[in-house]
Design an enzyme around this catalytic site. Structure first.
Site, PDB file in Angstrom:
ATOM      1  N   ALA A  10      18.868 -37.186  32.938  1.00  0.00           N
ATOM      2  CA  ALA A  10      17.971 -38.118  32.258  1.00  0.00           C
ATOM      3  C   ALA A  10      17.893 -37.747  30.792  1.00  0.00           C
ATOM      4  O   ALA A  10      17.781 -36.571  30.447  1.00  0.00           O
ATOM      5  CB  ALA A  10      16.582 -38.019  32.883  1.00  0.00           C
ATOM      6  N   SER A  12      19.958 -37.481  28.468  1.00  0.00           N
ATOM      7  CA  SER A  12      20.944 -36.512  28.001  1.00  0.00           C
ATOM      8  C   SER A  12      21.808 -37.101  26.895  1.00  0.00           C
ATOM      9  O   SER A  12      22.651 -36.399  26.330  1.00  0.00           O
ATOM     10  CB  SER A  12      21.846 -36.093  29.164  1.00  0.00           C
ATOM     11  OG  SER A  12      22.541 -37.224  29.664  1.00  0.00           O
ATOM     12  N   GLY A  13      21.646 -38.396  26.606  1.00  0.00           N
ATOM     13  CA  GLY A  13      22.491 -39.038  25.608  1.00  0.00           C
ATOM     14  C   GLY A  13      23.756 -39.632  26.196  1.00  0.00           C
ATOM     15  O   GLY A  13      24.688 -39.977  25.474  1.00  0.00           O
ATOM     16  N   ALA A  33      24.806 -54.250  32.764  1.00  0.00           N
ATOM     17  CA  ALA A  33      23.555 -53.528  33.014  1.00  0.00           C
ATOM     18  C   ALA A  33      23.174 -53.673  34.478  1.00  0.00           C
ATOM     19  O   ALA A  33      23.158 -54.780  35.016  1.00  0.00           O
ATOM     20  CB  ALA A  33      22.455 -54.102  32.126  1.00  0.00           C
ATOM     21  N   HIS A  49      17.444 -49.734  24.976  1.00  0.00           N
ATOM     22  CA  HIS A  49      18.910 -49.673  25.015  1.00  0.00           C
ATOM     23  C   HIS A  49      19.507 -50.924  24.371  1.00  0.00           C
ATOM     24  O   HIS A  49      20.473 -50.854  23.631  1.00  0.00           O
ATOM     25  CB  HIS A  49      19.408 -49.550  26.472  1.00  0.00           C
ATOM     26  CG  HIS A  49      19.450 -48.141  26.981  1.00  0.00           C
ATOM     27  ND1 HIS A  49      20.359 -47.708  27.912  1.00  0.00           N
ATOM     28  CD2 HIS A  49      18.693 -47.060  26.674  1.00  0.00           C
ATOM     29  CE1 HIS A  49      20.158 -46.435  28.171  1.00  0.00           C
ATOM     30  NE2 HIS A  49      19.146 -46.009  27.445  1.00  0.00           N
ATOM     31  N   ARG A  52      19.619 -51.100  20.606  1.00  0.00           N
ATOM     32  CA  ARG A  52      20.597 -50.233  19.958  1.00  0.00           C
ATOM     33  C   ARG A  52      21.959 -50.914  19.818  1.00  0.00           C
ATOM     34  O   ARG A  52      22.774 -50.532  18.993  1.00  0.00           O
ATOM     35  CB  ARG A  52      20.745 -48.966  20.813  1.00  0.00           C
ATOM     36  CG  ARG A  52      21.387 -47.824  20.105  1.00  0.00           C
ATOM     37  CD  ARG A  52      21.134 -46.526  20.844  1.00  0.00           C
ATOM     38  NE  ARG A  52      21.805 -46.522  22.135  1.00  0.00           N
ATOM     39  CZ  ARG A  52      21.414 -45.761  23.165  1.00  0.00           C
ATOM     40  NH1 ARG A  52      20.355 -44.988  23.064  1.00  0.00           N
ATOM     41  NH2 ARG A  52      22.067 -45.790  24.289  1.00  0.00           N
TER      42      ARG A  52
END
Lengths: 169, 169, 169
Positions: A10, A12-13, A33, A49, A52
């Site tokens: 979770a 973590s990028g 998605a 998300h 971005r």
């Protein structure tokens, strides 16, 4: 065509890393998605998300129909975010996860463009007390192993930084 | 000056590894502890860590004021153990974690001596049922990513052994 | 003789990886199982692992007596699956884990054949709310560190793929 699996915990990028891998290829890109916005927490995360990603990304929602979504996007490079939520949706809906996994493998094998799959690593904590959580943890681990064995590249992400488990960086 | 981030799970040997990294530089060294001894379990752990360090270490307690502590130790090499407890203390006290993180980044950038930061990786288990635990897990992951992006070296420790995620060993 | 430690999360493929390491040596091989089939879930998992192993494997059950089992198999290459369940059994039975760990280290040092030990990494999730789970998590981490420091090779497995933490692949 070969695909890349991006594993991580979770926050973590891993999504950001996976986006960068897809963006090495010419746009437009498909963002598939699997999240469902059934509560405010999840809706906030989806919105974050989405904010971005710029206009070169086309977002498709595929909470269950991931193999069909992959089959329908032609030769656009694609990001699937994420396999673990897809598995959650399958299990909560009592779908046949084995059949769905085979359909996913077939759709990936048939792809004519790069694909990056994001998945959560969830098996490195203490054994959950909840039996459903244990069953889910097992299924997620098995799915990750199965896709990792077919992937050309597997990256493990920690604190935004990749470790290469298979293939090149 | 550049800093090193040492990530790892519970009882992974990350503190011991971080101590060895600091001890490559000339003593005396500053040990900035963020733990608060609010129960016997935590007090025992603090005492155990403290017993391992000899007289060349000066211990400072900074459960919240970590940026000020870093600013106050001059050019001594320093170990911060750990960021995750500092974040816990900030969140439990309802402090502004964003402002605190910026102050920490500024204090690190202004340092004229080596700094090693220890942080816990907490995002590799199953999603916690408790909403506060999920919120904490997210915040810890974001903090780790942010510091990893600025660190010169990032090591991930498992069973006492380091994997280099960034920089050299 | 030197031994190998294989670390990983739940369903990470660590048993399969460890089996492949042992199978590099001439059969017959000893499989020392520490699991106890006290519920259907565990019995199903034991049966699944057992079904994967062919007649060249001899299975020994050693839920507590792991050091004696290792001492009794002579020069057969051996797989111990797994240390973390052995530790669980020791703790649940209120045995002396320190004495048991020393006996294990002695048995490993006295071995005249290759040994591969499987262990779970359980410290990378959120802090457990349950005090016993925290105590177990700490003990498992300490045991992993201790054996990793003596092992010739340590592999960390994620999604079936090994990362070498120590020694060669």
């Amino acid at each position: 065509m070969s695909f890349t699996l991006v594993l991580g915990g979770a926050r973590s990028g891993k999504s950001r890393h996976a986006e960068a891998l897809v963006a090495r290829h010419p746009a437009p890109w498909a963002y598939i998605a699997t999240a469902e916005g059934w509560d405010d927490e999840m809706r906030a995360r989806i919105a974050e998300h989405r904010a971005r990603r710029d206009g070169r990304w086309e977002t498709l929602d595929a909470p269950l129909g991931l193999p069909a979504a992959l089959a329908g996007i032609g030769t656009r490079p694609a990001l699937v975010d994420c396999l673990t939520l897809w598995l959650t949706n399958l299990m909560l809906g009592e779908h046949d996860t084995e059949a769905a996994t085979e359909a996913l493998e077939d759709a990936l094998a048939a792809r004519g463009a790069p694909t990056v799959l994001v998945a959560n690593e969830v098996g490195l904590g203490i054994v959950p007390e909840n039996a459903l959580a244990r069953r889910f943890r097992d299924a997620a681990g098995v799915l990750n192993q199965r896709l990792a064995s077919r992937a050309a590249h597997v990256h493990f992400i920690a604190a935004g930084l990749p470790l290469v488990l298979k293939g090149e960086a």
